[in-house]
Design a protein around this motif. Structure first.
Motif, PDB file in Angstrom:
ATOM      1  N   LYS A 229       1.702   9.115  -2.611  1.00 62.60           N
ATOM      2  CA  LYS A 229       1.709  10.326  -3.445  1.00 62.60           C
ATOM      3  C   LYS A 229       0.365  10.599  -4.125  1.00 62.60           C
ATOM      4  CE  LYS A 229       6.112  10.798  -2.593  1.00 62.60           C
ATOM      5  NZ  LYS A 229       6.547  11.827  -1.617  1.00 62.60           N
ATOM      6  N   LYS A 230      -0.556   9.643  -4.009  1.00 63.66           N
ATOM      7  CA  LYS A 230      -1.841   9.773  -4.693  1.00 63.66           C
ATOM      8  C   LYS A 230      -2.961  10.237  -3.767  1.00 63.66           C
ATOM      9  CE  LYS A 230      -0.410   5.959  -7.717  1.00 63.66           C
ATOM     10  NZ  LYS A 230      -0.695   4.568  -8.142  1.00 63.66           N
TER      11      LYS A 230
ATOM     12  N   GLU B  76     -19.496   3.955  -5.718  1.00 65.16           N
ATOM     13  CA  GLU B  76     -19.584   4.460  -7.090  1.00 65.16           C
ATOM     14  C   GLU B  76     -18.542   5.545  -7.345  1.00 65.16           C
ATOM     15  OE1 GLU B  76     -21.577   3.124  -9.347  1.00 65.16           O
ATOM     16  OE2 GLU B  76     -22.286   1.719  -7.824  1.00 65.16           O
ATOM     17  N   SER B  77     -17.808   5.922  -6.319  1.00 59.36           N
ATOM     18  CA  SER B  77     -16.833   7.010  -6.452  1.00 59.36           C
ATOM     19  C   SER B  77     -15.665   6.600  -7.349  1.00 59.36           C
ATOM     20  CB  SER B  77     -16.309   7.413  -5.066  1.00 59.36           C
ATOM     21  OG  SER B  77     -15.296   8.388  -5.184  1.00 59.36           O
ATOM     22  N   ASP B  78     -15.163   7.574  -8.094  1.00 61.11           N
ATOM     23  CA  ASP B  78     -13.978   7.352  -8.923  1.00 61.11           C
ATOM     24  C   ASP B  78     -12.699   7.739  -8.186  1.00 61.11           C
ATOM     25  OD1 ASP B  78     -15.440   6.446 -11.140  1.00 61.11           O
ATOM     26  OD2 ASP B  78     -15.840   8.506 -11.785  1.00 61.11           O
ATOM     27  N   LEU B  79     -12.839   8.269  -6.983  1.00 62.61           N
ATOM     28  CA  LEU B  79     -11.684   8.729  -6.216  1.00 62.61           C
ATOM     29  C   LEU B  79     -11.002   7.557  -5.509  1.00 62.61           C
ATOM     30  CD1 LEU B  79     -13.249  11.953  -4.658  1.00 62.61           C
ATOM     31  CD2 LEU B  79     -11.762  11.795  -6.670  1.00 62.61           C
ATOM     32  N   LEU B  80      -9.682   7.674  -5.321  1.00 51.63           N
ATOM     33  CA  LEU B  80      -8.903   6.586  -4.739  1.00 51.63           C
ATOM     34  C   LEU B  80      -9.251   6.342  -3.271  1.00 51.63           C
ATOM     35  CD1 LEU B  80      -6.620   4.504  -4.968  1.00 51.63           C
ATOM     36  CD2 LEU B  80      -4.987   6.351  -4.495  1.00 51.63           C
ATOM     37  N   TYR B  81      -9.350   7.416  -2.490  1.00 51.88           N
ATOM     38  CA  TYR B  81      -9.578   7.291  -1.047  1.00 51.88           C
ATOM     39  C   TYR B  81     -10.851   6.506  -0.724  1.00 51.88           C
ATOM     40  CZ  TYR B  81     -10.318   8.954   3.819  1.00 51.88           C
ATOM     41  OH  TYR B  81     -10.549   9.052   5.168  1.00 51.88           O
ATOM     42  N   PRO B  82     -12.012   6.842  -1.309  1.00 49.49           N
ATOM     43  CA  PRO B  82     -13.215   6.042  -1.026  1.00 49.49           C
ATOM     44  C   PRO B  82     -13.095   4.595  -1.478  1.00 49.49           C
ATOM     45  CG  PRO B  82     -13.813   8.155  -1.998  1.00 49.49           C
ATOM     46  CD  PRO B  82     -12.324   8.007  -2.150  1.00 49.49           C
TER      47      PRO B  82
ATOM     48  N   GLY C  59       0.776  -1.223   0.000  1.00 49.78           N
ATOM     49  CA  GLY C  59       0.000   0.000   0.000  1.00 49.78           C
ATOM     50  C   GLY C  59       0.810   1.276   0.000  1.00 49.78           C
ATOM     51  N   ILE C  60       2.122   1.168   0.174  1.00 52.39           N
ATOM     52  CA  ILE C  60       2.964   2.370   0.222  1.00 52.39           C
ATOM     53  C   ILE C  60       2.933   3.134  -1.107  1.00 52.39           C
ATOM     54  CG2 ILE C  60       5.134   1.315  -0.555  1.00 52.39           C
ATOM     55  CD1 ILE C  60       6.495   2.894   1.754  1.00 52.39           C
TER      56      ILE C  60
ATOM     57  N   GLU D 190      -5.843  11.953   4.278  1.00 52.43           N
ATOM     58  CA  GLU D 190      -6.265  10.627   3.818  1.00 52.43           C
ATOM     59  C   GLU D 190      -5.171   9.600   4.054  1.00 52.43           C
ATOM     60  OE1 GLU D 190      -9.140  12.270   0.178  1.00 52.43           O
ATOM     61  OE2 GLU D 190      -7.088  11.609  -0.218  1.00 52.43           O
ATOM     62  N   TRP D 191      -3.926   9.997   3.765  1.00 55.49           N
ATOM     63  CA  TRP D 191      -2.804   9.078   3.947  1.00 55.49           C
ATOM     64  C   TRP D 191      -2.603   8.724   5.422  1.00 55.49           C
ATOM     65  CZ3 TRP D 191      -0.389   5.448   1.709  1.00 55.49           C
ATOM     66  CH2 TRP D 191       0.905   5.059   2.088  1.00 55.49           C
ATOM     67  N   LYS D 192      -2.712   9.727   6.293  1.00 57.85           N
ATOM     68  CA  LYS D 192      -2.538   9.459   7.727  1.00 57.85           C
ATOM     69  C   LYS D 192      -3.699   8.636   8.282  1.00 57.85           C
ATOM     70  CE  LYS D 192      -0.250  11.628  10.713  1.00 57.85           C
ATOM     71  NZ  LYS D 192       0.261  12.535  11.760  1.00 57.85           N
ATOM     72  N   ASP D 193      -4.894   8.783   7.722  1.00 54.41           N
ATOM     73  CA  ASP D 193      -6.011   7.920   8.126  1.00 54.41           C
ATOM     74  C   ASP D 193      -5.654   6.451   7.955  1.00 54.41           C
ATOM     75  OD1 ASP D 193      -7.579  10.113   8.681  1.00 54.41           O
ATOM     76  OD2 ASP D 193      -8.916   9.888   6.957  1.00 54.41           O
ATOM     77  N   LEU D 194      -4.937   6.158   6.881  1.00 49.62           N
ATOM     78  CA  LEU D 194      -4.596   4.773   6.554  1.00 49.62           C
ATOM     79  C   LEU D 194      -3.342   4.300   7.270  1.00 49.62           C
ATOM     80  CD1 LEU D 194      -5.342   4.975   2.724  1.00 49.62           C
ATOM     81  CD2 LEU D 194      -6.799   3.961   4.485  1.00 49.62           C
TER      82      LEU D 194
END
Length: 441
Positions: free
Chosen positions: A135-136, A402-408, A130-131, A141-145
């Motif tokens: 950058k994406k 249905e989101s196209d975003l990476l985070y969701p 997952g690293i 969002e990154w710190k959430d993960l």
């Protein structure tokens, strides 16, 4: 903070709803309690490890039994506080129910495989496959993960509108939801692993805080006051956590009878608790079953710590209501009990939590969770190929986005895996890796 604002019957996702004028069989906070009890995520906790692997011959605590016990202690703490609160609010009598409900829900967001489950998810993004997403995603969002936290995940589980579900998630009352947020800030401000809500639920928390009069602390960047009932939920968890683990460790043969007995008796002062110690001695003479003796001693310590924590709350009411009380209630109890708890923690970490059986399931958890994350995240990001389609057919509808975003997309997978039981996660891992095959009828 003001109890008249802190106690509200407003529900997330149902803000325009008004309760019936007629007399009802349950209060709004009792409805919250029942919604948790009858929910699927709550039932699934029966097959989630608390500390020890789930053995066949001795029934040790799992996440479900732990949560029920914490809720029992939380109800006692809440009822004691109700007797001491000076407020005109008619809802103060419900404090015990609110705390008990928050206690039921406090571990709903914890992944399978005990306390290492959170670390296994974080590890996938910091040291595993997952690293590549660093950058994406934006910083929050990154710190959430990379700092994945079961507390924040519980808040998401209770508030997020999953696919096909109603707005507001469980549609719980604002005070119940605020009472589980132990760390009232987002991941970008977390100095350690813990924080209170993901970026995806930030607006929900801000709405709740505003309604209840929970303000941001002026001397701390982007950190809010704790709802006062958070201290009781935390105390109930602290009391049950290691005190109950001692009893499990004794029943599993990890700690001896004499060691366990001594650890419990150390919570009593030889002078101030003479009467209690005399009663304990008489009971131990009458009750000869050692398991029953240890259970009796454990119950006495829990009762003692409930009153110790309530004394701390009462003595610090002003700083708690102003949102500036530092630390936990159990961290401020009297010296004798504080020293006894310190010894319990030392023994727990040296002999219990590092026991071979505990470490083995933690190692397995890292491998299983890491593999499942890699397989499903790869599939949601590249859903077009045949293998991805087969993997995604295993993803329940409620977790699809249905989101196209990476985070969701990543969150949808984390939601699925963190909600699994130990047994389901292991079974799915084996099937995906080809270690076992589904039965052919």
């Amino acid at each position: 903070m003001d109890w008249n604002k802190l106690l509200s019957t407003k529900r997330l996702g149902m803000e325009d709803w008004e309760s019936s004028k007629k007399k009802e069989d349950r209060s709004q906070f009792q409805r919250d309690y029942d919604r948790i009890i009858f929910s699927s995520p709550f039932r699934r906790m029966q097959n989630k490890t608390q500390v020890f692997p789930l053995p066949e011959h001795i029934f040790v605590h799992n996440r479900l039994t732990h949560s029920l016990e914490v809720a029992s202690v939380g109800r006692s703490l809440g009822n004691l506080l109700f007797e001491k609160v000076d407020s005109e609010s008619t809802l103060v009598s419900e404090i015990g129910t609110i705390v008990s409900t928050a206690c039921l829900a406090h571990d709903l967001g914890n992944p399978p495989f005990g306390h290492s489950g959170e670390a296994a998810i974080s590890n996938f993004f910091t040291n595993g496959a997952g690293i590549e997403f660093e950058k994406k995603l934006d910083v929050g969002e990154w710190k959430d993960l990379t700092h994945f936290d079961g507390n924040a995940n519980a808040f998401r589980l209770l508030t997020h509108q999953f696919n096909g579900k109603r707005p507001g998630g469980f549609a719980l009352t604002y005070p119940t939801l605020a009472s589980i947020v132990k760390y009232p800030f987002e991941s970008v401000w977390a100095t350690k692993q813990k924080f209170g809500f993901f970026q995806s639920e930030k607006e929900d928390y801000l709405k709740i805080a505003s309604e209840l009069g929970i303000e941001m602390l002026p001397e701390k960047r982007n950190q809010f006051q704790r709802h006062p009932l958070v201290y009781l939920v935390e105390a109930a968890d602290d009391i049950c956590y290691q005190i109950m683990d001692l009893e499990d460790a004794f029943k599993l043969g990890i700690l001896s009878y004499d060691t366990t007995k001594e650890l419990y008796l150390d919570f009593y002062h030889p002078e101030y608790d003479k009467k209690s110690l005399g009663s304990i001695e008489n009971t131990l003479r009458r009750v000869t079953d050692r398991n029953e003796q240890i259970s009796y001693l454990r119950a006495g310590v829990i009762g003692k710590l409930i009153h110790e924590c309530m004394d701390v709350f009462v003595q610090n009411q002003d700083t708690i209501m102003n949102g500036v009380f530092e630390g936990s209630l159990i961290g401020a109890i009297r010296e004798k009990q504080s020293e006894a708890m310190k010894v319990v923690k030392e023994i727990s970490f040296s002999e219990v939590y590092n026991h071979r059986s505990v470490v083995e399931i933690e190692i397995a958890g890292y491998k299983i969770i890491g593999t499942l994350l890699e397989e499903f995240i790869s599939a949601v990001i590249q859903p077009g190929n045949l293998y991805s389609k087969k993997i995604l057919s295993l993803l329940p509808e409620q977790y699809k986005t249905e989101s196209d975003l990476l985070y969701p997309k990543i969150q949808s997978v984390v939601d699925f895996i963190s909600g699994m039981t130990d047994i389901f996660a292991l079974d799915l891992y084996r099937k995906i890796k080809g270690i076992s095959l589904p039965e052919v009828v």
